[in-house]
Design an enzyme around this catalytic site. Sequence first.
Site, PDB file in Angstrom:
ATOM      1  N   LYS A 106       0.815  -1.217   0.000  1.00  0.00           N
ATOM      2  CA  LYS A 106       0.000   0.000   0.000  1.00  0.00           C
ATOM      3  C   LYS A 106       0.852   1.271   0.000  1.00  0.00           C
ATOM      4  O   LYS A 106       0.357   2.353  -0.304  1.00  0.00           O
ATOM      5  CB  LYS A 106      -0.970  -0.034   1.166  1.00  0.00           C
ATOM      6  CG  LYS A 106      -2.018  -1.130   0.955  1.00  0.00           C
ATOM      7  CD  LYS A 106      -2.988  -1.231   2.091  1.00  0.00           C
ATOM      8  CE  LYS A 106      -4.104  -2.220   1.782  1.00  0.00           C
ATOM      9  NZ  LYS A 106      -3.627  -3.623   1.775  1.00  0.00           N
TER      10      LYS A 106
HETATM   11  C1  PLP Z   1      -4.349  -4.581   1.221  1.00  0.00           C
HETATM   12  C2  PLP Z   1      -3.639  -5.826   1.024  1.00  0.00           C
HETATM   13  C3  PLP Z   1      -4.070  -6.769   0.092  1.00  0.00           C
HETATM   14  C4  PLP Z   1      -5.334  -6.608  -0.703  1.00  0.00           C
HETATM   15  O1  PLP Z   1      -5.341  -5.466  -1.519  1.00  0.00           O
HETATM   16  P1  PLP Z   1      -6.687  -4.951  -2.167  1.00  0.00           P
HETATM   17  O2  PLP Z   1      -6.463  -3.525  -2.477  1.00  0.00           O
HETATM   18  O3  PLP Z   1      -7.727  -5.157  -1.135  1.00  0.00           O
HETATM   19  O4  PLP Z   1      -6.899  -5.748  -3.364  1.00  0.00           O
HETATM   20  C5  PLP Z   1      -3.321  -7.908  -0.063  1.00  0.00           C
HETATM   21  N1  PLP Z   1      -2.212  -8.126   0.664  1.00  0.00           N
HETATM   22  C6  PLP Z   1      -1.772  -7.245   1.566  1.00  0.00           C
HETATM   23  C7  PLP Z   1      -0.559  -7.560   2.364  1.00  0.00           C
HETATM   24  C8  PLP Z   1      -2.458  -6.061   1.766  1.00  0.00           C
HETATM   25  O5  PLP Z   1      -2.013  -5.193   2.669  1.00  0.00           O
END
Ligand code: PLP
Length: 485
Positions: A106
């Site tokens: 993120k």
């Molecule tokens: C947020 C997250 C996801 C999922 O991402 P989306 O935006 O919900 O598709 C997968 N793995 C990790 C480690 C995350 O932090």
Amino acid sequence: MLYHSTRNHTQSVDSAQAVLAGLAPDGGLYVPAELPEIDVAACLQESTMEMANRILSAMLPHIPNMEVLVERAYKGKFQTEELTPTVDTGKFTVLELFRGPTSAFKDVALCMLPQLLTAAKKEKGMQEDILILTATSGDTGKAALAGFADVEGVRICVFYPEGGVSAVQRAQMVTQEGNNVAVCAVVGNFDDAQTGVKNIFASAVDGRLPAGNRLRLSSANSINIGRLAPQIIYYFKSYADLLRRGQIKMGDKVNFCVPTGNFGDILAGWLAKKLGLPVGKLICASNANNVLTDFIETGVYDRRRPLHKTDSPSMDILVSSNLERLLYFLSGDTALVAKLMQELNTEGCYTVPDSLKTAIQAEFWAGYCDDARAKQTIKAVFENQHYLCDTHTATGWAVAEDYVNQTGDNSPMVVLSTASAYKFPAAVLSSLENAPEMDEFAQMERLQELTGSPIPENLSGLQTKKELHTGVIAKDAMLDFVMGL
Ligand SMILES: *Cc1c(COP(=O)(O)O)cnc(C)c1O
């Protein structure tokens, strides 16, 4: 290029306004009326930062000086200038999205969003401070806090489910410094925290909190188009890497397997394809919370099921917000999307028309992997490919194997790696050995000793940092908490 809601196309806003608002006034998500064109061949020759500039300028044309914003967002913040390296494991290519300041994928989006927001604010002459309000299932919270900390004209408040995030994730959040940050635990699960945040947005009048509060609300969740757009970049980057290594020729189709929860990460891949990147199948990988697997296979989205707590908690989600955007893009029908979302809200379930189901299946394949198999996968990948992956990435890897086995499609496969193994040390370590009971920080040390893969710097110092945010509240007290900021 203008944006409108997924639920109503008669009111348009420009891309700066869409970023400022986050959610459309009718509860829908902002989508571009038509997708921009970019010069794909030129893009694939560029550095990651140049790609970012090109793609974000095209997606968000009303935000000026993108090159400067990209530089501010990323320069010196990631472990490498290329931001998101790819690793050829000999089997699948792994796209490492976790080399940013908080070791979460993120970071890619949440380093950029504050720059986009403050630039949009300036562009629109907005005077008031913005309050970023976010519910997190773990990784979003810290990445958002780190991205927004001490950014002028913005404040940030993060709610996380008590007991619903790992000890490392909690430590990352509660030690966050900055004069504009607030963090609070909510008794409940992620959906409760998310619903609480949505209710606060719904209680706002004209984007502001009630009772004359002067803060203007916005969101850092992937419902904000300014959060989604930066995620398109790494699909181009990984394709460019495969080209440079001679593993593919220009135009060859590459499949991407994406461990997803909110459907944000994988939707960014679909947008990359619509911008012209030669993407084959997009493979949607879920954990035991396999609501998306069922949906893509049957066309029925049914959230009326228990939420399982798994070893891949960032995917423990029953309502995948960004799916709404896909429903709009593939149907072009805002009235249909509004109706389906209404049904989801009142009945907890909806069924898409057959034509829409067929359109989805043409581009997506879905599978899921439970905790036991994810652990076996971590062990097998470490033993066979000498690659250490976390639980989310292992989920993607296992589903990518299922895809290849069931379809025989042997196109190059990129598995998106969304977290450092050190974010989930308990599950990863116990996949590799029968370790005695110890806390997560000792597990990190042991994992480093065992694998030789270094603990990321931002995680190694956490244990001795001061806890600054220790509050826990009931879910119906969230509005009061925000009003008190
Ligand atoms: C947020 C997250 C996801 C999922 O991402 P989306 O935006 O919900 O598709 C997968 N793995 C990790 C480690 C995350 O932090």
